[in-house]
Design an enzyme around this catalytic site. Structure first.
Site, mmCIF file in Angstrom:
data_model
loop_
_atom_site.group_PDB
_atom_site.id
_atom_site.type_symbol
_atom_site.label_atom_id
_atom_site.label_comp_id
_atom_site.label_asym_id
_atom_site.label_seq_id
_atom_site.Cartn_x
_atom_site.Cartn_y
_atom_site.Cartn_z
ATOM 1 C CG ASP A 127 -40.810 -12.686 4.312
ATOM 2 O OD1 ASP A 127 -40.013 -12.986 5.226
ATOM 3 O OD2 ASP A 127 -41.605 -11.728 4.390
ATOM 4 C CG MET A 169 -38.727 -12.051 10.369
ATOM 5 S SD MET A 169 -37.536 -10.986 9.524
ATOM 6 C CE MET A 169 -37.215 -9.779 10.810
ATOM 7 N NE ARG A 171 -43.863 -7.179 6.844
ATOM 8 C CZ ARG A 171 -44.174 -6.237 7.731
ATOM 9 N NH1 ARG A 171 -45.291 -5.568 7.598
ATOM 10 N NH2 ARG A 171 -43.380 -5.958 8.727
ATOM 11 N NE ARG A 266 -41.205 -18.909 31.134
ATOM 12 C CZ ARG A 266 -40.064 -18.766 31.785
ATOM 13 N NH1 ARG A 266 -38.959 -18.429 31.140
ATOM 14 N NH2 ARG A 266 -40.015 -18.958 33.082
#
Ligand code: F6P
Length: 344
Positions: A127, A169, A171, A266
């Protein structure tokens, strides 16, 4: 010198490169020994360990994962946790611990230092949200994986005139989304730092698809949040460490876009693919520099510090300045480099 090492929190490519460098420098430069604790702090608490030497670390440089395992276990969640950490250190006659972890594990290391347990930190997370270092290893690998995936999605999106949402990813911060989105030529990048407006997204995509453009790639960080009054985020489950299992904001977005503008949308969730496999050359080098620097910091008695990268130099930063803080994206880059594509 005798030091213990543990890898804590979510894994990331480069952990083995760190371990290898740490072991080499401790053994070959400082004439010391490294004890590896298994599965993060769980191995310290339960005294599950092994001696790590140069022979044990042969061939691990390009391997993802971590040869000593990892977990999100932390000593402060147990009444006698800190005592058990001290006992492990005494039992193995260690000078201190090298904690390889993200913000949560480094905060725990800072607290341990406050409680008299000598620790040196090494920042780790895909991250890239640890303060005190411009980069964490694993981030470059994750960005490369994401931008390669976006390249592939472009051609299939164009063939079908679709909107493709790519969930990556991130968070609490959008470093991966921002960097991979720019590298992959995304139409939009949505990050946790800037709540998104579904009405703005829909009208921008409608304009784009009404013109000569025929496909859109929207990169969304898993922790992105809608502006107040907008969409409702999924009801995430939590794991045994009270850690939310994110994933799914892309589906909420896709449904909302289709409903508003009627263009087939999609979803691709890259998930743990971003954390697996071999680290990039950049991450191998950074991880090796961090591992070597942590060995030197421990040998010099710089307990209470974290090694970091600043202006391409390895520095030592007090763990107390790293704990419970997060490095967010550069909003100027977001506004000037990512945002202008929204309305194209
Ligand atoms: O902290 C790094 C990270 O990869 C986050 O981006 C992500 O939300 C989390 O770990 C996923 O953790 P787990 O593998 O435990 O689901």
């Amino acid at each position: 010198m005798r030091i213990g090492v543990l890898t804590s929190g979510g894994d990331c490519p480069g952990l083995n490169a760190v371990i290898r460098a740490l072991v080499r420098v401790v053994e070959r430069v400082h004439g010391g020994t490294v004890i590896g604790f298994r599965n993060g702090f769980r191995g310290v608490l339960n005294d599950e360990s092994e001696v790590l030497d140069v022979a044990r670390c042969r061939g691990i440089l390009p391997r993802g994962g971590t040869i000593i395992g990892t977990s999100r276990e932390q000593p402060y969640t147990q009444p006698d946790g800190v005592e058990r950490v001290r006992s492990a250190i005494d039992r193995h006659a260690l000078d201190g611990l090298v904690v390889v972890g993200g913000e949560g594990s480094l905060s725990c290391a800072a607290d341990l230092v406050g409680d008299g347990v000598p620790c040196v930190g090494i920042p780790k997370t895909i991250d890239n949200d640890v303060v005190g270092t411009e980069l964490t290893f694993g981030f470059d690998t994750a960005v490369s994986i994401c931008s390669a995936a976006i390249d592939r999605l472009h051609t299939t999106a164009e063939a079908h005139d679709r909107v493709m949402i790519v969930e990556v990813m991130g968070r609490h911060v959008g470093h991966i989304a921002l960097r991979a989105g720019i590298a992959g030529g995304a139409t939009m990048v949505l990050v946790p730092e800037v709540p998104f407006d579904i009405a703005e997204i829909a009208s921008s995509l409608r304009r784009r698809h009404a013109g000569s453009s025929f496909a859109s790639i929207v990169v969304v960080a898993e922790g992105a949040v809608p502006a107040a009054g907008g969409l409702v985020v999924p009801d995430y489950e939590v794991d045994e460490f009270n850690h939310q299992r994110l994933g799914g904001i892309s589906s909420v977005l896709a449904e909302a876009i289709e409903e508003r503008i009627g263009i087939e949308t999609r979803v691709t969730m890259l998930g743990h693919v971003q954390r697996g496999g071999t680290p990039t050359a950049f991450d191998r080098v950074l991880a090796t520099r961090f591992g070597a620097a942590a060995a030197d910091a421990a040998a010099a008695g710089s307990w209470g510090s974290m090694v970091g990268l600043q202006s391409d130099r390895i520095v030592e930063v007090p763990l107390s300045e790293v704990a419970r803080r997060r490095k967010t994206i550069d909003l100027d880059v977001y506004e000037r480099v990512a945002r202008p594509f929204f309305a194209s």
